[in-house]
Every structure is written in structure tokens, then in C-alpha cells.
Design an enzyme around this catalytic site. Structure first.
Site, PDB file in Angstrom:
ATOM      1  N   GLY A 100       7.729  18.611 -27.896  1.00 32.91           N
ATOM      2  CA  GLY A 100       8.685  18.443 -28.979  1.00 32.91           C
ATOM      3  C   GLY A 100       9.071  16.993 -29.168  1.00 32.91           C
ATOM      4  CG  ASN A 101      10.335  15.736 -32.594  1.00 33.09           C
ATOM      5  OD1 ASN A 101      11.472  15.906 -33.013  1.00 33.09           O
ATOM      6  ND2 ASN A 101       9.264  16.317 -33.152  1.00 33.09           N
ATOM      7  NE  ARG A 102      13.747  10.529 -26.784  1.00 36.69           N
ATOM      8  CZ  ARG A 102      14.259  10.736 -25.574  1.00 36.69           C
ATOM      9  NH1 ARG A 102      15.415  11.361 -25.455  1.00 36.69           N
ATOM     10  NH2 ARG A 102      13.618  10.328 -24.492  1.00 36.69           N
TER      11      ARG A 102
END
Length: 406
Positions: A212-214
Site C-alpha cells: 500500500g501507500n501513505r
């Protein structure tokens, strides 16, 4: 701040079970420095009494035109208002407003108001979907009113569906945005359908892990709120966010890049503009482990093979399912921000690209943002560090310009 210096808001309350939720909207308006006059219908007072509205607003409460006649309240209240918001707005109130009836203080106020007007409908699904209500809503929107789409959820009794009053905090955000625009062309997206993606996709590795990412989705949600305040019909494709649904937006929850692609392409079929603010994963694991990948003593983990995800922005830009559709992309860069942004704009083929510098402590999850809006025509519009809503309005200004030019 003297009362005379405060923005003057009229809070109209219709006779629906959701009337009690308007107390929270009233509290938010008064605590944020607004002078609020509550104008309930007679039916509304059967749900929440006059003393409650008077105590929370600090202003007198009347429903008819025969009280305090010497002050001409049926004319003065609407004339002096900076904003009128009706929450909840029942099917009956929408009908009376659309047809210009004036048989109580609220409908008189709506006729005399020359300020922005916001309606937050609440009713059963069948009532909202009835052709008569649809025509009344279309009439009010055509005249410049902001009619917020109701939320989907539990209604009175055991019923569930579209017609629930949006969260009062989110109605407040719409009101705040409408007031903030002041003399600016308020509802320049009226009659337009816009699609926005927000959040960050997650690509499953096994039943408990993902890549995923932030991204928090805050910028996409700011785009949705500002579009609603400017009169648009908004579809928000939300990937793994933990934010309350923006009032007036149809929210489509998704998880992966493939799911986001499917939802965006479907919604874009009749959209005037698509803004891809979500952080979509470029890659996903080539193989999904049906069981949790175990850590084995003395053994290094197997390398994770990756495959490319579909490039939704490029696909949208090339397909343009609706003639004249405006496509906006976002580019999160860590170095050579403008150079990489220009290259991405050319590669993706979109009309506008919002480029910002990101990092562990920049942009993702923050309340503020700083960016440059690049145009396919070579233009550059810097947006200084500030609230994400300010960037959102800059984006919509550029989109409106392109839509009107087309």
C-alpha cells in the site's frame, strides 16, 4: 466579534425525524462564529421544541408570519441572511420551495433570500426517487440552490436506502465552503457530474498483508466537498479511507487498483470531469498466497514477484467516454518535481496534472498541501502551502475554464 459582524445564517428545519440532527449543525455553526436564526416549520416543532432552538442559537424562534409583525420578519430575515440552509429538507419543503409557495416563515424566507441557499434532504428512498421530487430538485438546482444528495443508510423504522440526512459535520463543511466563496461564482459546476478518486489502493499479498501507500484521501475528499459546494453531482471512488463521507457525494468504496479502475470507468461514462487524486499502486503481487506467509527459522523469504497494474489515468485520457470530458491527474514526486510532472503529463495525455512533492512528513495525511497545476497547454499555476481545500478550488477553477472553453 459583535453579533453584527458575524456571518448571518438562517437554519431552516423541516418536520422530519432527522430534525434532531440539526441541533448538531446549529452547534457547529454558532461555535464557529456565525449568528444563526433558526426558522422551523410547525411540524418541525413536534420533533424538537422551540426552547431548544432558542437556547442553542441565542435568537428568538418563530414559525409564522404573524409574530413580531412590526419587524416584518417574513421579509427581513431572508434579506439580511448571508446563507440559508434547510436541514433536514423534507419532500414537502422541497416542493413548496420549488413552486414558490409562501405559507409560513420558512418559505417566505426562501423567497426573499438573495444569498446562497443549501438544502440537505432527508426522506424515505421512495420519496427521494419519486419523479415529482426529482423535478423539484432539478428546478431548485437550476435556479442556483445547492441541493445536497442524501446519504445511504438506516432510515426510519427498518428501512435502509438513500434518503438519510448526511452527517451534520459534513453539512457544516458544505455551508462553510459556500460562505467562503462569497462573491465568487458560487455554483459554476451546477448541472455537471464529476468523478473523483481518493485514498490509496492496497494490493493483497496474503490474507493479512498488502502492498500500500501513505495516502489518507484528504485531498480527494477536499475536492469532493468543494465540488458539492459549487453545485456538482459528485461520485467519489474512495480507496481505503477512514474519513466520513462528504455530504452530497455518492461514495463508492474500493480496495485494489483493479477495483478502482472498474468503478472509475463506470462512473466516468456520463461525467463532465474526472479527477484522479487517488494514489493508485503501480504494481501488485503476481501471486496471492491463500494462507498467511510464514516466517521460517534459518530461511530467507521468497522474493515477491510484481506485475503492473492498469494505468487508469492513461486509459481515461485516451478513451474519453464523453465528448469534451476533462481529465485531471495527480503526480506525487520526491525529486525533480516539475520535470517529472511535465513528462508524466505528456505521457498520460490528461488535460491537467497536479504535481506535489511527497515524503514521509509531506502531503500524505496532512491537512495542508502545496502544488503546481500543470496544463497541457503549457500553463503552470503554483498553489502555495495552505489548506487542501484551497488547492481543490484551484483545480476546479481550471476545470471550469476548460469545460466552458469546450
Amino acid at each position: 466579534m459583535d453579533r453584527s459582524d458575524k456571518p448571518r445564517v438562517v437554519l431552516g428545519v423541516s418536520g422530519g425525524i432527522a430534525a434532531y440532527k440539526a441541533c448538531e449543525l446549529l452547534r457547529r455553526l454558532t461555535e464557529s462564529g456565525h449568528d444563526v436564526r433558526v426558522v422551523p416549520t410547525g411540524s418541525a416543532l413536534r420533533f424538537v421544541g422551540e426552547p431548544t432552538w432558542a437556547a442553542l442559537s441565542g435568537n428568538p424562534v418563530t414559525t409564522g408570519v404573524w409574530e413580531d409583525v412590526h419587524e416584518v420578519p417574513h421579509v427581513r430575515i431572508g434579506q439580511e441572511a448571508d446563507l440559508v440552509v434547510v436541514a433536514p429538507a423534507t419532500a414537502d419543503t422541497l416542493a413548496r420551495a420549488a413552486h414558490g409557495l409562501a405559507d409560513d416563515l420558512l418559505t417566505n424566507t426562501l423567497l426573499t433570500a438573495r444569498c446562497p441557499v443549501v438544502f440537505a434532504p432527508a426522506m424515505h428512498t421512495e420519496m427521494w426517487e419519486h419523479p415529482a421530487t426529482a423535478e423539484n430538485v432539478a428546478t431548485l438546482r437550476r435556479r442556483g440552490a445547492v441541493v445536497i444528495e442524501p446519504a445511504v443508510g438506516r432510515l426510519t423504522g427498518k428501512d435502509t436506502g438513500k434518503g438519510r440526512l448526511p452527517d451534520p459535520g459534513e453539512i457544516f463543511e458544505v455551508c462553510r465552503r459556500v460562505l467562503a466563496r462569497g462573491a465568487a461564482p458560487g455554483r459554476d459546476l451546477a448541472g455537471r457530474h464529476v468523478v473523483i478518486s481518493a485514498g490509496g489502493t492496497r494490493e493483497p499479498l496474503d490474507p493479512v498483508r498488502f502492498l500500500g501507500n501513505r495516502s489518507s484521501g484528504r485531498q480527494g475528499y477536499a475536492l469532493a466537498r468543494t465540488a458539492v459546494a459549487r453545485g456538482a453531482r459528485v461520485t467519489l471512488v474512495a480507496a481505503n479511507t477512514a474519513l466520513p463521507d462528504p455530504a452530497g457525494a455518492d461514495v463508492v468504496p474500493v480496495g485494489t487498483a483493479v477495483q478502482l479502475r472498474e468503478a472509475v470507468l463506470k462512473a466516468a461514462e456520463d461525467a463532465d470531469a474526472v479527477v484522479m487524486a487517488a494514489a493508485v499502486a503501480d504494481f501488485r503481487p503476481a501471486h496471492y498466497a491463500q494462507g498467511k506467509i510464514k516466517k521460517r527459522e534459518g530461511q530467507e523469504p521468497e522474493p515477491v514477484a510484481l506485475v503492473r497494474n492498469p494505468d487508469v489515468l492513461a486509459e481515461l485520457s485516451a478513451a474519453r467516454p464523453r465528448p469534451g470530458q476533462v481529465v485531471v491527474g495527480f503526480a506525487a514526486e520526491t525529486d525533480d518535481v516539475l520535470a517529472n510532472g511535465r513528462a508524466k503529463l505528456a505521457r498520460k495525455g490528461c488535460d491537467l496534472l497536479v504535481v506535489n512533492e511527497v515524503g514521509e512528513d509531506k502531503t500524505f495525511g496532512a491537512e495542508e498541501n502545496e502544488a503546481v497545476v500543470l496544463g497541457a497547454d503549457g500553463s503552470e499555476t503554483p498553489v502555495p502551502h495552505g489548506p487542501k481545500e484551497a488547492l481543490a478550488d484551484t483545480v476546479w477553477d481550471a476545470v471550469v475554464h476548460l469545460l466552458n472553453a469546450g
